[in-house]
Design an enzyme around this catalytic site. Structure first.
Site, PDB file in Angstrom:
ATOM      1  N   ASP A 454      -1.462  23.411 -24.186  1.00  0.00           N
ATOM      2  CA  ASP A 454      -2.286  22.577 -23.324  1.00  0.00           C
ATOM      3  C   ASP A 454      -3.158  23.500 -22.470  1.00  0.00           C
ATOM      4  OD1 ASP A 454      -3.128  20.187 -21.945  1.00  0.00           O
ATOM      5  OD2 ASP A 454      -1.871  20.860 -20.290  1.00  0.00           O
ATOM      6  N   ASP A 653       2.651  21.106 -19.652  1.00  0.00           N
ATOM      7  CA  ASP A 653       3.286  20.893 -18.351  1.00  0.00           C
ATOM      8  C   ASP A 653       3.115  19.489 -17.813  1.00  0.00           C
ATOM      9  OD1 ASP A 653       0.553  20.975 -17.764  1.00  0.00           O
ATOM     10  OD2 ASP A 653       0.937  21.779 -15.754  1.00  0.00           O
ATOM     11  N   ASP A 657       1.785  15.576 -22.045  1.00  0.00           N
ATOM     12  CA  ASP A 657       2.280  16.511 -23.055  1.00  0.00           C
ATOM     13  C   ASP A 657       3.667  16.135 -23.570  1.00  0.00           C
ATOM     14  OD1 ASP A 657       0.005  18.185 -22.818  1.00  0.00           O
ATOM     15  OD2 ASP A 657       0.861  19.107 -21.034  1.00  0.00           O
TER      16      ASP A 657
END
Length: 765
Positions: A454, A653, A657
């Protein structure tokens, strides 16, 4: 049951439940003192007990469950032996301070065994050293003396071994204790019969004084040597909990509680409840997770973040238990205490990982299933072969060979090979900020060939700043910023925090928001001062039929420079856009380079637009970018790559996600992220930076290598030891392997496996 009782510690009258939850366990109800001298439910190891023994109050320990380090599916409410492998059960959760009662018991039994074994060895081995003691005393009398010395060792000292061996036979889970029980039992019973009824044996088995050779010394020395191995093993296994104890030691044992009348008192940490206020003085560790209500200071948060620079804290700031107060005095309102605290959750995560099983353990499990029956069959064949083909006295040769095979073929080293490495590795990882929630994730990480990362909070700091405000000609800038910041104040997204912080820096007063709604992957909406406000990406504006072409040129230019653009619409009309920039993490470029050098394919998947994502990827040296990714699309990307045969790790995080983290072969959560991300991942990086993945892969590879070394050692040991025990070297040396030497080799094998696993404690990450 009485409604009240007298607390035996403080003398206070204790009401039933005392306004707190009660715990009913197997018909026993645990209650709590109104003065909290026993702490709180779920945190303190002591509870107040009423309703027992005619309502006479007493203090009782919290129920502790026990599990097996080799077979974690075994869970019991009391200590004992594992019914599968026979190993001693260990307390679940955090390591228990205080004496190890099994270790103490085994040490006593060892000394008794040694005290009896030494004179037995002198009696039996004396002639080899030129001391014909049996001739001096007399063969029959010597045998009786040996019987007297060996009996307490076999019938008392070795009792735990026989109990575990019998359980293995009764349950069908054959293990090392099966072999020890058969080997020691055979040597002892044969010697007893030979001593008491020598006439039952053929004349050729008798010595020159008419006595029959006995093997009491073999039985006793075997028991003593097994105790040596068990004592060394127990002490080594205790060392695998050192990392957890070190984490636990970071939390102070007492806290300075501020009473309602403003007086202060130092109390045990377990007596602090949520809502209590505590004072933290300079140099002290913060005792609880909470919120600062008074004072200003700098806090060393390297425990959690890994950052060496202290962080300034003032009223309203959050603090974490175990961090260090550098200067100034703080008053903290406890929010999370006991098992709810971050440090306790970290400790429990490590403890849980140490009990989990790696897939490679299945190999050892399959081998162990047929190992013991095979060894027993080999021992029987060895006995029969010596009896039929061996020289006289063939019966004695066959017995010695069978006992040696049973003793030397210990499956303990095989069973310990995987769990002892996992336990040591997870502890070492915790010391470096790599928390392993399950052993399977640690094993799979070494095989990962594709990493999806990410952007926000993983590759970047996750703390964007508001850099530019563009408004429609018909809309005042401060008005736009007030509406947007008021709306975003209800959101937990890092972009929302940046917008609110930017508005506050410009002294913009905010208003309340109603009808707030967060649309995953797109933005937020709500009503502020009677106006409907939308804040989100182009997809959200398209869904709401808001024409944003007036901002297209500016938005494109900002994205090409790595900015994130957020459109603002008021009452269905375009009002402006906000540009935010997020700084790339300092060590991200180096971590990406290191991972690519290992052959890992790296893909950046982000909900941000393609232009901004490409700008960040270019700065990091990432070639593949999947932009405008909604949470379900990230999960689809993971599944597509797995379908191609890739071993996929996902690092993120945020809440968005979580689906991808759960679907990946290995989910890696940044410790600074959302709780749901942490729960969805198999590995958590406390320091929240990408270099933690490099450390985690190094730990994974070292652990797998260590496990393979242990398994090769265990397999190789038995492959060599069993034939030698059966007499393979007799044609060359003219001697059989002594059962005593077989017992020493058996103990050494287990200790060697543990010693090899403990090398992981010194692994550089």
């Amino acid at each position: 049951m009485a409604d009240t009782a007298i607390d035996p510690v403080c003398g206070m009258t204790v009401r039933l439940n005392a306004g707190k939850p009660s715990l009913d366990y197997h018909g026993t109800t645990y209650h709590f003192c109104s003065q909290r001298c026993h702490g709180r439910f779920g945190a303190d190891p002591w509870f107040f007990l009423s309703g027992h023994a005619k309502n006479k109050p007493k203090v009782a320990r919290k129920v502790t469950q026990y599990t097996c380090p080799m077979d974690p599916e075994i869970v019991r409410d009391a200590p004992g032996a594992c019914p599968i492998c026979g190993m001693a059960l260990e307390p679940m959760g955090t390591p228990v301070d205080g004496p190890n009662h099994e270790l103490i018991d085994f040490i006593w039994r060892f000394w008794v065994s040694l005290a009896c074994a030494l004179p037995l060895v002198v009696l039996s081995m004396g002639p080899m050293l030129g001391l014909p003691i049996r001739d001096w005393i007399g063969g029959r009398l010597s045998s009786y003396i040996e019987l007297i010395l060996a009996t307490p060792v076999v019938l008392w000292a070795a009792k735990p071994f026989f109990e575990r061996g019998w359980v293995s036979v009764r349950t069908g889970h054959y293990n090392m204790w099966t072999l020890i029980m058969l080997g020691v039992g055979a040597a002892y019973l044969y010697s007893v019969v030979a001593t008491l009824f020598p006439s039952l044996f053929p004349m050729e088995l008798g010595g020159h004084q008419g006595d029959v050779a006995v093997y009491f010394e073999a039985a006793t020395v075997i028991v003593a040597l097994v105790f040596v191995g068990q004592i060394l093993e127990l002490r080594a296994r205790e060392r695998t909990g050192d990392a957890i104890r070190a984490l636990m030691d970071l939390s102070p044992k007492t806290a300075r509680r501020i009473q309602p009348d403003r007086t202060e008192q130092d109390v045990p940490l377990e007596n602090i409840l949520s809502g209590d206020h505590v004072r933290v003085r300079p140099g002290e560790a913060v005792p609880v997770d909470g919120v600062v209500t008074e004072g200003r200071s700098s806090i060393d948060e390297s425990l959690i973040t890994g950052e060496p620079l202290p962080v300034e804290k003032a009223a309203g700031a959050t603090v974490t238990g175990g961090t260090i107060n550098r200067n100034g005095t703080l008053v903290v309102r406890a929010e999370k205490v006991g098992s709810d605290s971050v440090l306790s959750q970290i400790v429990e995560m490590v403890a849980s990982a140490q009990r989990s099983r790696a897939p490679i353990q299945k190999l050892a499990d399959r081998v162990s299933g047929w190992f013991v029956p095979t060894v027993v069959a080999i021992a029987a064949l060895a006995f029969a072969a010596w009896l039929i083909l061996g020289p006289e006295p063939s019966f004695i040769y066959g017995l010695v060979a069978a006992v040696s095979v049973l003793i030397i073929a210990c499956p303990c080293a095989l069973g310990l090979a995987t769990p002892i490495s996992i336990m040591t590795a997870t502890g070492r990882g915790a010391q470096s900020g790599v928390l392993v929630r399950e052993a399977a994730a640690l094993e799979r990480l070494a095989a990962v060939d594709t990493l999806i990362v990410d952007k926000t909070g993983t590759l970047t700091e996750g703390k964007p700043r508001l850099t530019k405000v563009l408004v429609h000609p018909s809309f005042p800038e401060n008005r736009l910023l007030m509406l947007a910041a008021s709306l975003e104040r209800a959101s937990e997204h890092p972009l929302a925090e940046a917008i609110v912080a930017g508005a506050e820096a410009r002294d913009v007063a905010l208003s309340d928001v109603t009808k707030f709604n967060a649309i995953n992957g797109k933005g937020v909406s709500g009503q502020v001062e009677g106006q409907t406000v939308l804040a989100g990406n182009s997809a959200m504006m398209a869904d709401a039929a808001v024409d944003i072409t007036v901002f297209s040129h500016h938005a494109e230019s900002l994205r090409q420079n790595g900015h994130t653009v957020l459109y603002i619409a008021v009452n269905g009309q375009p009002a402006g856009l906000l540009a935010l920039a997020d700084q790339i993490k300092l060590n991200a470029v180096e971590a990406i380079r290191a991972l690519r050098a290992e052959g890992v394919r790296i893909i950046m998947a982000t909900g941000d637009n393609a232009v901004t994502a490409q700008a960040v990827a270019k700065a990091l040296g990432i070639d593949e970018v999947a932009a405008d990714q909604l949470p379900e699309y990230k999960r689809t990307l993971v599944e597509r790559l797995k379908a191609e045969g890739r071993v996929v790790a996902m690092a993120g995080d945020g809440i968005n996600d979580a689906p991808a983290l759960a679907g990946a072969d290995v989910g890696i959560a940044m410790g600074t992220g959302a709780d749901v991300a942490l729960e969805s991942a198999g590995i958590t990086l406390l320091k929240g930076d990408l270099s933690g993945i490099v450390r985690a892969r190094a730990l994974s590879k070292a652990t797998l290598s260590n496990i393979r070394q242990n398994l090769m050692f265990a397999f190789g040991y038995n492959a060599i030891g069993v034939p030698v025990g059966a007499g393979l070297l007799y044609p060359i040396t003219g001697h059989l392997l002594s059962p005593m030497l077989a017992a020493a080799a058996m103990s050494l094998s287990s200790v060697s496996v543990i010693a090899n696993a403990l090398r992981l404690k010194r692994l550089k990450l």
